[in-house]
Scaffold this active site. Structure first.
Site, PDB file in Angstrom:
ATOM      1  N   LYS A   1       0.838  -1.205   0.000  1.00 40.61           N
ATOM      2  CA  LYS A   1       0.000   0.000   0.000  1.00 40.61           C
ATOM      3  C   LYS A   1       0.874   1.258   0.000  1.00 40.61           C
ATOM      4  CE  LYS A   1      -2.396   2.317   3.140  1.00 40.61           C
ATOM      5  NZ  LYS A   1      -2.863   2.441   4.465  1.00 40.61           N
TER       6      LYS A   1
ATOM      7  N   ASP B   1      -6.876   1.687   0.891  1.00 37.34           N
ATOM      8  CA  ASP B   1      -6.928   1.810   2.346  1.00 37.34           C
ATOM      9  C   ASP B   1      -8.360   1.529   2.793  1.00 37.34           C
ATOM     10  OD1 ASP B   1      -8.424   3.989   1.698  1.00 37.34           O
ATOM     11  OD2 ASP B   1      -7.312   5.405   2.943  1.00 37.34           O
TER      12      ASP B   1
END
Ligand code: SF4
Length: 214
Positions: free
Chosen positions: A124, A142
């Site tokens: 991420k 997210d």
């Protein structure tokens, strides 16, 4: 699980998000690729506002891996102790800075494989840096993006990897570059977790969420 929206519906969603915010930007403050990488690494399980508060002064002193190493573990901790998990994050930032100096000439690498090889940098974080700094159409999923994609049907998936693939596979190419920021802002300010603001949502008629608020 919600059905997958079709090409035309997704295109409409992004056209509207684009109309509301033509140049969406991330909210994490940074002055170069290195400070962006550090800010993203510090932001895990913390708010952007909280991270910005701590990094504003830190980045005046340490905006390169070399300066961060000169500041050292304890010096860094002094700046970031308001951020959750600060001890572990400080350790990672110092080790990451050492590796950047040793293996990458003090520069932030622009490949995902090189980025995720750094301590404290997961897929991420790497995707946020690839997208925000290098303009790569990488999709960092997210909690906000995960929620929006599942509620709307934009890219339903049972975990973040499935949603990441769904965005890459289904979002038209012209929206890929800024998709991350549009979705994050939408999730942060309109499609919020507890009581989504459906009455004022610009994509309400396209969204498939069955429990829209009145
Ligand atoms: S209509 Fe409601 S649930 Fe759907 S995207 Fe908008 S705010 Fe979220």
């Amino acid at each position: 699980m919600t059905r997958q929206l079709d090409y035309h519906e997704i295109d409409q969603i992004f056209a509207r998000l684009h109309e509301a915010e033509p140049e969406p930007k991330g909210e994490l403050e940074h002055v170069n690729a290195y400070t962006l990488l550090v800010a993203v690494a510090l932001s895990a399980q913390a708010t952007d506002v909280g991270v910005n508060k701590a990094t504003r002064k830190l980045f005046e002193i340490a905006d390169t891996p070399q300066k961060m190493l000169a500041l050292g573990d304890e010096g860094l901790i002094e700046h970031i102790r308001t951020i959750g998990l600060y001890r572990n994050k400080a350790k990672n930032v110092i080790r990451m800075s050492e590796i950047l100096v040793e293996r990458f000439g003090g520069e932030v690498p622009s490949s995902r494989a090189a980025l995720v090889s750094l301590p404290g940098v997961g897929r991420k974080t790497a995707n946020v840096v690839l997208s925000m700094w290098w303009g790569h159409p990488a999709q960092a999923v997210d909690t906000h993006i995960f929620r929006v994609c599942n509620r709307t049907g934009l890219a339903p998936g049972k975990d973040v990897d499935a949603v990441e693939r769904g965005i890459e596979d289904h979002v038209p190419a012209r929206w890929q570059r800024h998709a991350h920021h549009w979705l994050i802002l939408h999730g942060r300010y309109i499609c919020v977790a507890r009581k989504p603001k459906c009455p004022i949502c610009p994509i309400r008629d396209l969204c498939l969420f069955e429990e829209k608020t009145l």
